[in-house]
Design a protein around this motif. Structure first.
Motif, short mmCIF file in Angstrom:
data_model
loop_
_atom_site.label_atom_id
_atom_site.label_comp_id
_atom_site.label_asym_id
_atom_site.label_seq_id
_atom_site.Cartn_x
_atom_site.Cartn_y
_atom_site.Cartn_z
N VAL A 47 0.39 -1.23 0.08
CA VAL A 47 -0.33 0.23 0.21
C VAL A 47 0.86 1.27 0.07
CG1 VAL A 47 -2.24 1.64 1.24
CG2 VAL A 47 -1.80 -1.31 1.61
N VAL A 48 1.23 2.62 -0.73
CA VAL A 48 1.46 3.21 -0.78
C VAL A 48 0.72 4.38 -0.56
CG1 VAL A 48 3.00 4.76 -2.87
CG2 VAL A 48 2.62 2.41 -4.01
N LEU A 49 1.95 4.46 0.56
CA LEU A 49 1.71 6.71 1.46
C LEU A 49 2.05 6.89 0.83
CD1 LEU A 49 0.96 3.74 4.15
CD2 LEU A 49 -1.05 4.41 2.70
N SER A 83 -1.46 8.42 -4.33
CA SER A 83 -2.80 8.54 -5.93
C SER A 83 -2.57 7.70 -6.95
CB SER A 83 -2.62 10.03 -6.57
OG SER A 83 -1.80 10.39 -6.90
N GLN A 84 -3.86 7.20 -7.84
CA GLN A 84 -2.91 5.69 -8.85
C GLN A 84 -2.10 6.74 -9.59
OE1 GLN A 84 -3.99 3.16 -8.89
NE2 GLN A 84 -2.30 2.72 -10.65
N GLN A 85 -1.77 7.82 -10.00
CA GLN A 85 -1.13 8.99 -10.85
C GLN A 85 0.74 8.75 -10.03
OE1 GLN A 85 -1.95 12.52 -11.59
NE2 GLN A 85 0.12 12.90 -12.74
N ASP A 86 0.45 8.82 -9.09
CA ASP A 86 1.90 9.06 -7.94
C ASP A 86 2.38 7.66 -8.17
OD1 ASP A 86 1.90 11.75 -7.02
OD2 ASP A 86 1.01 11.05 -5.44
N VAL A 87 1.56 6.29 -8.48
CA VAL A 87 1.93 5.05 -8.07
C VAL A 87 2.42 4.98 -9.52
CG1 VAL A 87 1.05 2.80 -8.17
CG2 VAL A 87 0.31 4.57 -5.97
N ASN A 88 1.87 4.74 -10.53
CA ASN A 88 2.32 4.69 -12.23
C ASN A 88 3.61 5.26 -12.08
OD1 ASN A 88 -0.14 3.57 -11.86
ND2 ASN A 88 -0.81 5.05 -13.70
N SER A 92 7.19 2.75 -12.33
CA SER A 92 7.48 2.75 -14.13
C SER A 92 7.18 1.18 -14.63
CB SER A 92 7.68 4.14 -14.79
OG SER A 92 8.92 3.88 -14.48
N ASP A 93 8.12 1.23 -14.61
CA ASP A 93 8.47 -0.53 -15.07
C ASP A 93 7.60 -2.00 -14.27
OD1 ASP A 93 9.44 -0.47 -12.40
OD2 ASP A 93 11.52 -1.61 -12.44
N CYS A 94 6.54 -1.43 -14.17
CA CYS A 94 5.44 -2.57 -13.31
C CYS A 94 4.55 -2.12 -14.26
CB CYS A 94 5.12 -2.09 -12.16
SG CYS A 94 6.58 -2.71 -11.37
N LYS A 95 3.11 -2.65 -14.90
CA LYS A 95 2.34 -2.87 -15.66
C LYS A 95 1.42 -1.98 -14.76
CE LYS A 95 2.42 -5.85 -19.27
NZ LYS A 95 2.69 -4.95 -20.87
N GLN A 96 0.77 -1.14 -14.90
CA GLN A 96 -0.57 -0.86 -13.97
C GLN A 96 -1.29 -1.62 -12.67
OE1 GLN A 96 -2.92 2.47 -16.30
NE2 GLN A 96 -3.49 2.55 -14.13
N GLY A 97 -0.78 -0.91 -11.96
CA GLY A 97 -1.68 -1.83 -10.74
C GLY A 97 -1.08 -3.23 -10.05
#
Length: 154
Positions: A47-49, A83-88, A92-97
């Motif tokens: 969980v990214v906080l 936010s999902q944007q921050d996580v993406n 960046s070297d992973c599939k979204q989610g």
């Protein structure tokens, strides 16, 4: 893709043995556990906080929810979900989610739930939606030794 390059470099740099487990496509960590026929308590989700100091990865069993109050108390911070944007951007070297819960591979502070250390092995998302990374108990302990932990989920 099965193992995100950042995760692979991190594990190699730590000299940690791991195995990969392929499963059918799954969007969530709970569904990954079911697809891989694993108990959900053995599959860690990240969980990214975030707060004004930056990002933190909370690692909890996939059948539990992160306890934000316990995490903030333990880390003496006022974290909230990123936010999902921050996580993406961060992954960046992973599939979204498909966020690997080994935040330290991405230079992110980590806090982890004690329940994960009670298992003989632990499984992690590794950058796609069809593979899990398996670490045995000693490898998990080696990777997590320097990071705070506690009962941070319910």
């Amino acid at each position: 893709m099965s193992l995100a390059p950042t995760v692979q470099r991190f594990l190699e740099g730590q000299h940690v043995a791991y195995r990969m487990l392929h499963h059918t496509y799954a969007e969530t960590m709970m569904s990954s556990a079911m697809a891989a026929q694993l108990p959900a308590r053995k599959v860690a989700k990240g969980v990214v906080l975030k707060d004004e100091e930056g990002f933190v990865m909370a690692m909890v069993p996939s059948d539990r929810m992160a306890d934000l109050e316990a995490i903030n108390h333990s880390m003496n911070r006022l974290l909230e979900p990123a936010s999902q944007q921050d996580v993406n951007i961060l992954f960046s070297d992973c599939k979204q989610g498909a966020v690997p819960s080994l935040g330290q591979a991405y230079n992110m502070p980590v806090i982890w739930d004690d329940a994960l250390a009670e298992e003989d092995d632990c499984y992690f998302e590794c950058g796609d939606h069809m593979d899990l990374l398996r670490l045995d108990k000693s490898s998990f302990a080696h990777l997590m030794a320097a990071y705070p932990h506690g009962r941070i989920s319910h």
